[in-house]
Design an enzyme around this catalytic site. Structure first.
Site, PDB file in Angstrom:
ATOM      1  N   HIS A  87       0.815  -1.208   0.000  1.00 47.64           N
ATOM      2  CA  HIS A  87       0.000   0.000   0.000  1.00 47.64           C
ATOM      3  C   HIS A  87       0.854   1.266   0.000  1.00 47.64           C
ATOM      4  O   HIS A  87       2.023   1.247   0.406  1.00 47.64           O
ATOM      5  CB  HIS A  87      -0.934   0.000   1.204  1.00 47.64           C
ATOM      6  CG  HIS A  87      -1.997  -1.063   1.133  1.00 47.64           C
ATOM      7  ND1 HIS A  87      -2.976  -1.212   2.082  1.00 47.64           N
ATOM      8  CD2 HIS A  87      -2.239  -2.021   0.199  1.00 47.64           C
ATOM      9  CE1 HIS A  87      -3.773  -2.217   1.754  1.00 47.64           C
ATOM     10  NE2 HIS A  87      -3.333  -2.725   0.609  1.00 47.64           N
TER      11      HIS A  87
ATOM     12  N   GLU B 206       0.754   3.888   1.876  1.00 46.48           N
ATOM     13  CA  GLU B 206       1.209   4.278   3.208  1.00 46.48           C
ATOM     14  C   GLU B 206       2.407   3.437   3.639  1.00 46.48           C
ATOM     15  O   GLU B 206       3.382   3.945   4.219  1.00 46.48           O
ATOM     16  CB  GLU B 206       0.073   4.108   4.224  1.00 46.48           C
ATOM     17  CG  GLU B 206      -1.162   4.965   3.934  1.00 46.48           C
ATOM     18  CD  GLU B 206      -2.191   4.280   3.055  1.00 46.48           C
ATOM     19  OE1 GLU B 206      -3.387   4.602   3.179  1.00 46.48           O
ATOM     20  OE2 GLU B 206      -1.795   3.405   2.246  1.00 46.48           O
TER      21      GLU B 206
ATOM     22  N   CYS C  39      -5.959   0.967   5.718  1.00 50.42           N
ATOM     23  CA  CYS C  39      -6.429  -0.336   6.198  1.00 50.42           C
ATOM     24  C   CYS C  39      -5.859  -0.575   7.594  1.00 50.42           C
ATOM     25  O   CYS C  39      -4.985   0.163   8.066  1.00 50.42           O
ATOM     26  CB  CYS C  39      -6.007  -1.444   5.240  1.00 50.42           C
ATOM     27  SG  CYS C  39      -4.229  -1.784   5.272  1.00 50.42           S
TER      28      CYS C  39
ATOM     29  N   CYS D 282      -1.996  -0.955   7.688  1.00 54.67           N
ATOM     30  CA  CYS D 282      -1.335   0.343   7.534  1.00 54.67           C
ATOM     31  C   CYS D 282      -1.493   1.174   8.802  1.00 54.67           C
ATOM     32  O   CYS D 282      -0.566   1.865   9.231  1.00 54.67           O
ATOM     33  CB  CYS D 282      -1.916   1.102   6.349  1.00 54.67           C
ATOM     34  SG  CYS D 282      -1.403   0.468   4.734  1.00 54.67           S
TER      35      CYS D 282
END
Length: 343
Positions: free
Chosen positions: A264, A266, A292, A295
């Site tokens: 991801h 992040e 999520c 993260c």
């Protein structure tokens, strides 16, 4: 910003448009859209014919039809600066106000002066007698014909700003430049908007079309690192080989599908900080939607103290609860769920 212009003929809108074009504004006009329709219908383009056609179109499709066409064009082309000429009905203004940073400017001048300007410029369709001029004014106001879709006297009263043009062209240009400079200062993005726009640009490098997300981590008004969603280094990307989907069964029995090929945005930003030895403790993270839960845990452990997303994630409740418990401030700029491909 998107600027709309309204006002009676010969008030000086053309000069303002010239100034805005020089500043890089894209020119758009409801009249031009009407002219295109007239050409398709093989109608001779005259002021009277256009007014008749405009009345017919607005009867059939509503008074905001041309404004709706232009609004969609602006959104599709993602114009950042544009000037819209020919706004003559309140319904048009109502639709244009849906555009971000829309500002309506009315241009005003005395009747006598506007009549003299028409006589001087000598356009074929301009009235040459005072009585003809007054009749034209009545048409622009919608007097005796409210279904024409022309209500310029009302649209000028709804303007955010008015420029009075009873002097020279040079003075009108000066007034226009001064107003635009003031408006640009007012529409300058705040820091959250600034970093979020950069995150959107970073997202263009993303390699998973389910949700092209970008991330910016900033502190003290400075960018520390960025990241975008994509496969680990050396691993094929979703855009090249497709998604690697897995089904997750939740405690309540609900099943959700996720692509697990990528890291991801992040996560990549946090990894970038680790690789470069950049401390992100106390920083703010900007992202596309609520991170999520995985993260969120990384964000908490990395010492980030604030998270700002553009929108919310449909499965972001757990992350929001984690942020609250860990005393990480979280807010979504828009209180709506981000929709993405294959959700």
């Amino acid at each position: 910003m998107i600027i709309g212009l309204t006002g009676f003929p010969a008030s000086g809108k053309g000069t303002i448009i010239e100034v805005l074009k020089e500043k890089g504004f894209t020119y758009l006009s409801t009249s031009d859209e009407l002219r295109e329709i007239a050409k398709i219908k093989n109608i001779e383009v005259t002021r009277e014919n256009l007014q008749t056609l405009g009345t017919q179109i607005k009867k059939e499709n509503g008074y905001g039809f041309l404004a709706e066409v232009l609004t969609k064009k602006i959104q599709a082309q993602e114009y950042k600066t544009a000037v819209i000429d020919g706004i003559r009905h309140p319904k048009e203004i109502e639709l244009f106000r849906n555009l971000k940073n829309f500002i309506l400017i009315a241009v005003d001048a005395s009747q006598e002066l506007r009549f003299q300007r028409m006589k001087t410029r000598g356009r074929e369709q301009d009235p040459t007698e005072w009585e003809e001029f007054l009749k034209m004014e009545e048409k622009e106001k919608g007097i005796n014909n409210p279904e024409s879709g022309l209500q310029v006297d009302i649209t000028t009263k709804l303007a955010d700003h008015t420029i009075t043009n009873n002097s020279t062209i040079e003075e009108l240009k000066e007034k226009t430049n001064e107003l635009i400079e003031n408006l640009e200062r007012k529409t300058r993005p705040n820091w959250d908007e600034y970093f979020m726009e950069i995150a959107k640009t970073v997202a263009k490098r993303a390699t998973c079309n389910r949700g092209r997300s970008g991330c910016v981590i900033a502190k003290d008004k400075r960018i520390l690192v960025t990241g975008y969603v994509g496969s680990p280094i050396g691993i094929p990307h979703c855009d090249e080989v497709g998604h690697q989907m897995k089904t997750l069964i939740h405690e309540d029995g609900e099943k959700t599908q996720h692509c697990v090929r990528t890291t991801h945005a992040e996560q990549n930003a946090i990894c970038q900080a680790a690789n470069l030895g950049v401390s992100i403790k106390g920083a703010t993270l900007y992202c596309k939607m609520t991170p999520c839960s995985t993260c969120a845990k990384l964000i908490i452990n990395s010492g980030i103290k604030k998270v700002i997303s553009e929108k919310k994630y449909h499965a972001g409740k757990e992350s929001e609860e984690l942020f609250e418990k860990a005393k990480v401030k979280y807010k979504a700029i828009e209180d709506e769920i981000e929709l993405y491909k294959f959700q």
